[in-house]
Scaffold this active site. Structure first.
Site, short mmCIF file in Angstrom:
data_model
loop_
_atom_site.label_atom_id
_atom_site.label_comp_id
_atom_site.label_asym_id
_atom_site.label_seq_id
_atom_site.Cartn_x
_atom_site.Cartn_y
_atom_site.Cartn_z
N ASP A 1 68.17 40.64 -12.86
CA ASP A 1 67.07 40.15 -12.41
C ASP A 1 67.17 40.54 -10.38
OD1 ASP A 1 65.00 38.12 -11.92
OD2 ASP A 1 65.61 37.41 -13.56
N ASP B 1 66.19 45.05 -9.09
CA ASP B 1 64.73 45.71 -9.10
C ASP B 1 64.34 46.35 -11.19
OD1 ASP B 1 61.31 45.59 -9.89
OD2 ASP B 1 60.95 44.98 -7.84
N ASN C 1 63.97 42.04 -20.98
CA ASN C 1 63.57 41.52 -21.24
C ASN C 1 62.59 40.52 -19.84
OD1 ASN C 1 63.27 37.98 -22.37
ND2 ASN C 1 65.16 37.89 -20.37
N TYR D 1 48.54 42.37 -19.20
CA TYR D 1 49.55 41.96 -20.36
C TYR D 1 49.86 41.94 -21.54
CZ TYR D 1 53.57 38.37 -21.52
OH TYR D 1 54.72 38.03 -22.38
N LYS E 1 52.24 45.04 -23.65
CA LYS E 1 53.15 44.82 -24.28
C LYS E 1 53.34 45.85 -25.44
CE LYS E 1 55.40 41.43 -22.62
NZ LYS E 1 57.25 40.83 -22.34
N1 LIG Z 1 57.64 32.76 -22.07
C1 LIG Z 1 56.36 33.02 -23.01
O1 LIG Z 1 55.71 32.53 -23.86
C2 LIG Z 1 56.60 33.96 -23.75
C3 LIG Z 1 55.84 34.96 -24.53
C4 LIG Z 1 56.02 36.24 -25.56
C5 LIG Z 1 57.16 37.15 -24.88
N2 LIG Z 1 57.56 35.81 -23.49
C6 LIG Z 1 58.41 37.52 -23.13
O2 LIG Z 1 59.74 37.30 -22.60
C7 LIG Z 1 60.46 37.73 -21.48
C8 LIG Z 1 60.83 36.50 -20.50
O3 LIG Z 1 59.45 35.92 -20.28
P1 LIG Z 1 60.56 34.28 -19.84
O4 LIG Z 1 59.44 33.54 -20.76
O5 LIG Z 1 61.58 33.73 -19.99
O6 LIG Z 1 60.04 33.92 -18.68
P2 LIG Z 1 60.63 33.81 -17.30
O7 LIG Z 1 59.61 34.13 -16.23
O8 LIG Z 1 61.88 31.96 -17.30
O9 LIG Z 1 61.36 35.13 -16.75
C9 LIG Z 1 60.77 36.22 -16.59
C10 LIG Z 1 62.44 36.81 -15.63
O10 LIG Z 1 62.18 38.14 -15.48
C11 LIG Z 1 62.18 38.74 -14.06
N3 LIG Z 1 61.89 39.86 -13.59
C12 LIG Z 1 60.51 39.76 -13.09
N4 LIG Z 1 59.94 40.42 -13.03
C13 LIG Z 1 61.15 41.13 -12.13
C14 LIG Z 1 61.64 42.70 -12.01
N5 LIG Z 1 60.52 42.94 -11.73
N6 LIG Z 1 63.22 43.44 -12.05
C15 LIG Z 1 64.21 42.66 -12.46
N7 LIG Z 1 63.63 41.05 -12.92
C16 LIG Z 1 62.34 40.44 -13.58
C17 LIG Z 1 62.36 36.77 -13.46
O11 LIG Z 1 62.71 36.83 -12.21
C18 LIG Z 1 62.22 35.85 -14.65
O12 LIG Z 1 64.25 35.63 -14.96
C19 LIG Z 1 59.11 38.36 -20.50
O13 LIG Z 1 58.76 39.98 -20.88
C20 LIG Z 1 58.08 37.66 -21.57
O14 LIG Z 1 57.09 38.80 -21.22
C21 LIG Z 1 57.38 35.11 -22.70
#
Ligand SMILES: NC(=O)c1ccc[n+]([C@@H]2O[C@H](COP(=O)([O-])OP(=O)(O)OC[C@H]3O[C@@H](n4cnc5c(N)ncnc54)[C@H](O)[C@@H]3O)[C@@H](O)[C@H]2O)c1
Length: 263
Positions: free
Chosen positions: A42, A70, A97, A161, A165
């Site tokens: 992360d 990153d 993720n 976004y 995706k």
């Molecule tokens: N929560 C939802 O409703 C939802 C729905 C569909 C898809 N998603 C997808 O699920 C995945 C996880 O999302 P989440 O809901 O757990 O969100 P979240 O914000 O809790 O977690 C995302 C994580 O990605 C990390 N991150 C962001 N940019 C980064 C980078 N450049 N390098 C390394 N790490 C990085 C952040 O620090 C964070 O810990 C994402 O890809 C999101 O698009 C989420």
């Protein structure tokens, strides 16, 4: 792949990017339960996230690793994959993720916002795959699951976004073809709304609760998806049970992928 905990067979290793986030922690928990060793990558909080998981003791060795990286920085990605390889000597599974969802309209979009969304959500996963390929060639196989979103199909989120995706689905189909000869499967898990920090940042509690209610109402099952639902789908796709599933997009959306526009 997920049940190889016998003494003679090394526990499989999974990398989970965005491992300190809501979904990342749930995925790590389920994979650890399936016998994986898990590297949480992360850009912030990776070490703290890793420290949240109790270690299983000297006999079995370290099972969780936190690496600050990153995913848009190729040098950092290369170094992170190498660190996991040095620590455990293998990488069996990659879970792409990490993701961001900056809020904008098409009318207000700035090129920088567009680029950073595509960079994190699409370029990052491609770089992660690139640097895992030499290990999979050496090991004779591997697994990729990338976390997409229902919006690749239905739209409805921000354009950057949704584009990122949808791009993941296209990239995964190509990865399926290109990496199949190496014994690598590549799939997308596409959730709908899940309560995580990603959504909490969209507004105050009232706004987010109303948003969640609209998703529950749009679901034929009448309920929301939870992080563990997504994690269970990931775990299945990483297991031997899914060895002939590749190039696929699995919706974990409680049926909302069929819904008309949810707003
Ligand atoms: N929560 C939802 O409703 C939802 C729905 C569909 C898809 N998603 C997808 O699920 C995945 C996880 O999302 P989440 O809901 O757990 O969100 P979240 O914000 O809790 O977690 C995302 C994580 O990605 C990390 N991150 C962001 N940019 C980064 C980078 N450049 N390098 C390394 N790490 C990085 C952040 O620090 C964070 O810990 C994402 O890809 C999101 O698009 C989420």
């Amino acid at each position: 792949m997920s049940d190889s905990t016998a003494d003679t067979v090394p526990a499989p290793v999974a990398i989970v990017t965005g491992g300190a986030g809501g979904m990342g922690l749930a995925i790590a928990t389920v994979l650890l339960g399936d016998g994986f060793r898990v590297a949480l990558l992360d850009r912030r909080g990776a070490q703290e996230a890793a420290a949240m998981f109790p270690e299983t003791g000297e006999a079995t060795g370290r099972r969780v690793l936190g690496v600050e990286v990153d995913v848009t920085d190729e040098g950092a990605v290369r170094a992170a994959v190498a660190q996991v390889d040095v620590t455990w000597g293998r990488v069996d599974a990659l879970v792409n993720n990490a993701g961001i969802e900056p809020q904008h309209s098409l009318e207000s979009i700035e090129a920088g916002t567009w680029r950073v969304t595509l960079d994190v959500n699409l370029t990052g996963p491609a770089l992660m795959i690139k640097h895992c390929i030499p290990l999979w060639r050496r090991q004779g196989g591997g697994r990729v699951v990338s976390i997409g979103s229902r919006v690749w199909l239905g739209g409805g989120a921000t354009a950057s976004y949704s584009a990122s995706k949808a791009g993941l689905v296209g990239m995964t189909r190509t990865a399926c073809r290109e990496l199949g000869a190496l014994g690598v499967t590549a799939n997308v898990v596409a959730p709908s709304f899940v309560r995580t920090p990603l959504n909490a940042e969209k507004g105050d509690a009232e706004f987010v609760n109303a948003y969640a209610d609209r998703f529950a109402a749009a679901s034929p099952l009448g309920r929301l998806v939870e992080p563990v639902d997504v994690a269970n789908a990931v775990a299945f796709l990483l297991s031997d049970r899914a060895r002939n599933i590749t190039g696929e997009t699995v919706h974990v959306a409680a049926g909302t992928q069929l819904a008309p526009f949810i707003h």
